[in-house]
Structure formats: structure tokens, C-alpha cells
Scaffold this active site. Structure first.
Site, short mmCIF file in Angstrom:
data_model
loop_
_atom_site.label_atom_id
_atom_site.label_comp_id
_atom_site.label_asym_id
_atom_site.label_seq_id
_atom_site.Cartn_x
_atom_site.Cartn_y
_atom_site.Cartn_z
N LYS A 50 -1.30 -5.49 10.65
CA LYS A 50 -2.38 -5.20 11.59
C LYS A 50 -2.50 -6.21 12.73
O LYS A 50 -3.04 -5.91 13.79
CB LYS A 50 -3.70 -5.11 10.85
CG LYS A 50 -3.84 -3.92 9.91
CD LYS A 50 -4.10 -2.63 10.68
CE LYS A 50 -4.53 -1.51 9.75
NZ LYS A 50 -4.89 -0.27 10.49
N SER A 305 3.30 -3.07 3.95
CA SER A 305 2.35 -3.24 5.05
C SER A 305 1.39 -4.41 4.89
O SER A 305 0.89 -4.93 5.89
CB SER A 305 1.55 -1.95 5.25
OG SER A 305 0.94 -1.54 4.05
#
Length: 325
Positions: A50, A305
Site C-alpha cells: 500500500k 501483499s
């Protein structure tokens, strides 16, 4: 709707280089019994991919907007990324998180000096509260996934993969709201259209799969999964458009498979990965019938992720990881 260009993603790579890292890839083919590389985004500042999108968007804001501050709504990793990027750039930040957010993710946000507001359990609840605060205080909204600047930043992950694993045939990407898969697919399909992109969702939160079937973004009545970062009830309009254009296939995995994959990564690959980040490995190790990942000769790059998982959460996964059927 305008789709993100390859040149915009390349520009984003230069923009984020001072804060985000070029993360390593790990060849675990011998462990997996098939050609498999792991793209290790838990190695990013903040512990997840992110930071790419958050940094790109904040660096695109005016000096005045940064001075006034930013706000976002997030289950955790995007909130940490915005808090971290804002701290590095000297901007105040407010993060609206769900009341169910893991303590480790709330602590991660506070670590970077951001204000935390807890609201509801869905992305809709969080967004409404964030929008109200933004209007009241004059803050700039930094959406978790549905913005072209966020998508540009996330796409930089794919530029690295193309250089690091030039023999890749398939890139598997976890799908929550769709920001990562949108950017990755946009970069790959415009640079190397021969490479397949497979999006992976939890069975209990398959909002993108449902939207593609309906031909438009749909809102699920509810979502349920141990993959807390993949549980938005609706994909974004921008992300849906990118997935529809660039992603070859969406597949789902169940919580048993996700838990087993997270434990496999820990014990076999020696990688600490949260359930959301392990979904791609679950889909690769135990592919469903009809999945592109069922081709065990194909060179797969599975994006991990994020790695923001508490030790007790990881330990508890053993209770859910029995058989994958």
C-alpha cells in the site's frame, strides 16, 4: 473511464522511490513442486504494498493540500501506508478504521503519528465517516483503491516483477478493492501482453467476481473471511474498469486454503505473511478446476501483499488449516 497508462506507472516509480522499496522476489520452486516466485511486499515500509499508491498520491498533492492534511478509510494496511507517507512528507493524517481492525494494524497507524477514528465494520461505514470528517476539516481524501493515482502507484510492483522474473507466464494478485490488481494488470498487459494476470479473492468476499458476472460493480450484502484486508463489499468503479480490461481471470480460495498457505509460507518459505497476502499462494498450490494456475509448468509470480499479522493470529491459523477440500 480513462485507464492508467504504462507511462504514468513508470513516472510513479520515480515519484515513490524515496519512500517505497524495490522489494525482492524469492524462488520457492523447489518447495512448491512447480515454478513459483514470491514477490515479497511485506518487506515494504509499513509492511505492505500500500505504500506505493499512498506515496504516489501524496506526492501528487499541492503543498497547500499537504499542509491541511489527508484522510483515508482503511482496514489497516492502507491506513498505515498513508500515515507513514504523510509523516515522511510532513502532513497531518487521519485514518478511519473498522471497529474490528486488528490491534497490530491500529498500533501501526498510531506509530506514524496519525489520528485513528474507529467506525463500523464495512468499507461503506468507514468511507461515510471519512467523507464527513474531510468536509468538516478541509482534508484531502486518499482512497484505499479507487483512484487513478493509487492505481498508478500500485502498478509499480509489476514493473519490478517484469525485470526480476522475465520468464514469468502468470502473475497472481490478491484482490480486495482492486487497486493492486488494477495497477499490476495495467502495467503487465501494456508491457507484456503475453503474461496472464490472475486475480485471487476469498470465497466469502468475491465482490470482483460477482461484479464481472453482472457486468458492473455490485455491492455484496456481507463479506466474511480470515483475509481481513480483502473484504470490501464493493469494488471501485476505476478498479472494476481496469480488471474488466486487463485481468485474464478471477479465482476464489476458501479460508482453509488461505490459512494453510500462510502456514506453508511461514514454515517452508520462512516468510511472515498475513492471510490476505497468502491468498495468491493458496490459489497456486491448490488451484481450482479451470484455473490458469492449474498449469503446473507455467512460471508463476505470486504477490505477497502484506505481512502485518500478530504472532497469536498466525499461530491460531493452525486451527483452521486442516484439509483444503
Amino acid at each position: 473511464m480513462t485507464l492508467v497508462s504504462l507511462s504514468a506507472i513508470r513516472e510513479a516509480a520515480g515519484r515513490i522511490a524515496s519512500i517505497a522499496r524495490r522489494t525482492p522476489v524469492l524462488d520457492v520452486s523447489d518447495l512448491a513442486g512447480r515454478p513459483l516466485w514470491l514477490k515479497c511486499e511485506p518487506q515494504q515500509p509499513g509492511g505492505a504494498f500500500k505504500i506505493r499508491g499512498a506515496t504516489n498520491m501524496l506526492k501528487r498533492l499541492s503543498a497547500d493540500a499537504l499542509k491541511r492534511g489527508v484522510i483515508t478509510f482503511s482496514s489497516g494496511n492502507h491506513g498505515q501506508a498513508v500515515a507513514l507517507a504523510a509523516q515522511r512528507l510532513g502532513a497531518p493524517a487521519v485514518i478511519v478504521m473498522p471497529t474490528s481492525a486488528p490491534a497490530i494494524k491500529i498500533a501501526g497507524v498510531k506509530r506514524w503519528g496519525a489520528e485513528v477514528v474507529l467506525e463500523g465494520t464495512t468499507s461503506v461505514d468507514r468511507r461515510k465517516r471519512a467523507e464527513a470528517i474531510a468536509a468538516e476539516r478541509g482534508l484531502t481524501m486518499v482512497p484505499p483503491f479507487d483512484h487513478e493515482w493509487i492505481i498508478e502507484g500500485q502498478g509499480t510492483c509489476a514493473l519490478e516483477i517484469l525485470e526480476q522474473v522475465p520468464t514469468a507466464a502468470i502473475v497472481a494478485v490478491p484482490v480486495g478493492g482492486g487497486g493492486l490488481v488494477s495497477g499490476v494488470a495495467a502495467a503487465i498487459k501494456q508491457a507484456r501482453p503475453d503474461i496472464k494476470v490472475v486475480g485471487v479473492e476469498p470465497w466469502g468476499a468475491a465482490k470482483m467476481s460477482a461484479s464481472l458476472k453482472a457486468g458492473e460493480p455490485v455491492t455484496l450484502d456481507r463479506t466474511s473471511s480470515i483475509a481481513d484486508g480483502l473484504m470490501p463489499v464493493r469494488p471501485g468503479d476505476h478498479t472494476f474498469a481496469h480488471v474488466k480490461e486487463f485481468v485474464d481471470q478471477m479465482v476464489t480460495v476458501n479460508d482453509v486454503q488461505i490459512a494453510r498457505a500462510a502456514l506453508w509460507l511461514f514454515h517452508e518459505a520462512k516468510q511472515v505473511v498475513e492471510p490476505s497476502g497468502a491468498a495468491t499462494v493458496a490459489a497456486t498450490l491448490w488451484p481450482s478446476a479451470g484455473s490458469l494456475l492449474a498449469d503446473r509448468s507455467a512460471v508463476v509470480v505470486a504477490i505477497l501483499s502484506g505481512g502485518n499479522v500478530a504472532p497469536e493470529t498466525l499461530a491460531a491459523l493452525s486451527n483452521d488449516s486442516g484439509n483444503t477440500t
